[in-house]
Design an enzyme around this catalytic site. Structure first.
Site, mmCIF file in Angstrom:
data_model
loop_
_atom_site.group_PDB
_atom_site.id
_atom_site.type_symbol
_atom_site.label_atom_id
_atom_site.label_comp_id
_atom_site.label_asym_id
_atom_site.label_seq_id
_atom_site.Cartn_x
_atom_site.Cartn_y
_atom_site.Cartn_z
ATOM 1 N N GLY A 132 0.800 -1.221 0.000
ATOM 2 C CA GLY A 132 0.000 0.000 0.000
ATOM 3 C C GLY A 132 0.831 1.268 0.000
ATOM 4 O O GLY A 132 0.495 2.236 0.690
ATOM 5 N N SER A 161 -0.783 -0.217 -9.195
ATOM 6 C CA SER A 161 -0.718 -1.034 -7.983
ATOM 7 C C SER A 161 -2.126 -1.480 -7.615
ATOM 8 O O SER A 161 -3.056 -0.669 -7.613
ATOM 9 C CB SER A 161 -0.116 -0.232 -6.829
#
EC number: 1.3.5.2
Length: 336
Positions: free
Chosen positions: A114, A175
């Protein structure tokens, strides 16, 4: 031999603890006699891509040195370029731990970090301290708490701060671990982002008197029409390069293996074929309009050559480096 011994020790540890310990030691050992454990001579194999001269076509993929703490150590291993980040405007801790898992039978990794990083200002200071004489790419992203409709602002802030210090800038919109981020890869959202980035690039080039290329990093989990659309947007907005690919959400090849059901992006050998296919389709659609940096499951000179045969001018390694060590860099440079 030395790396195999070190790996056997590190693989007894939690995956993220092992990663952090390795980064700390690389940072501590560089410039001391202890860096002989990983320093190696890699012959030059110069290549020019995006108007930049690279010592060789093998780079470190983003994510391993998020804060630019070990640039010189990776340079000592023979990398032709080192991509640091992903970095965001403000520091953020990322997702809860555990968030990195080894899929050992497949030589894969699953991460849901993250974008944990110490912020763009910290990274810039580390880049400025580096003595590495290769190309440093800086990978930029958005903070998790920045609404997706304002995401472009975060990329522009990062561009402004890293531009002067980057060999090239990689824009990470692929991502799977930042909610909504991959939506920026599609249609009007992508066109809008790329046009803003291009305008900022032109502004900064005039301000600093140098042109720093922009490369877009894309996901492997794309339909064919989406690859076509991305290629069209890249050409339309005159982006300098594309990085294919990021990690995958697909678990088909690791079904039943340890940690296979963990949330996050899968990298390593299970990603190898899919990323190569995306590169092949991109190359067909781009038709030489801009270069491709190939990444995803490269764990040998042959798999690097497959990426290059598919259309990549440069390659990057991450999971393959974790499993095989610095020797992989030299193997690819000498044999691909």
């Amino acid at each position: 031999m030395i790396y195999r011994l070190a790996r056997s020790v590190f693989f007894q540890l939690d995956a993220e603890k092992a990663h952090d310990l390795a980064i700390q030691n690389f940072s501590r050992f560089t410039g001391t006699p202890l860096d002989l454990f990983y320093r190696q001579h890699v012959p030059d194999r110069p290549v020019e891509v995006m108007g930049i001269k690279f010592k060789n076509p093998v780079g470190l993929a983003a994510g391993l040195d998020k804060n630019g703490e070990c640039i010189d150590a990776f340079g000592a291993m023979g990398f032709g370029f080192v991509e640091v980040g992903t970095v965001t405007p403000r520091p953020q801790s990322g997702n809860e731990k555990p968030r990195l898992f080894r899929v050992l039978p497949a030589e894969g990794l699953i991460n849901r970090f993250g974008f944990n990083n110490l912020g763009v200002d910290n990274l810039v200071e580390n880049v400025k301290k580096s003595k590495y004489d290769g190309v440093i790419g800086i990978n930029i992203g958005k903070n998790k708490d920045t609404p997706i409709e304002k995401g472009a602002e975060d990329y522009l802030i990062c561009m402004d701060k890293v531009y002067e210090h980057a060999g090239y800038i990689a824009v990470n919109i692929s991502s799977p671990n930042t909610p909504g981020l991959r939506s920026l890869q599609y249609g009007e959202a992508l066109d809008d982002l790329l046009s803003q980035l291009k305008a900022k690039q032109e502004e900064l080039a005039a301000k600093h008197g140098k042109y720093v290329p922009l490369a877009l990093k894309i996901a492997p989990d794309l339909e064919d029409h989406e690859i076509v659309q991305i290629a069209e947007s890249l050409i339309k907005n005159k982006i300098d390069g594309v990085i294919g690919t990021n990690t995958t959400l697909d678990r088909t090849l690791v079904k039943g293996m340890p940690h296979c059901d963990e949330m996050g992006g899968l990298s390593g050998r299970p990603l190898q074929n899919r990323s190569t296919e995306v590169i092949r389709r991109l190359a067909e659609e781009l038709n030489g309009a801009l270069p491709i940096i190939g990444v995803g499951g490269i764990d040998s000179a042959i798999s690097a050559r497959e990426k290059m045969n598919a259309g990549a001018q440069l390659v990057q390694i991450y999971s393959g480096f974790i499993y095989h060590g610095p020797k992989l860099v030299k193997d690819i440079v000498m044999n691909s």
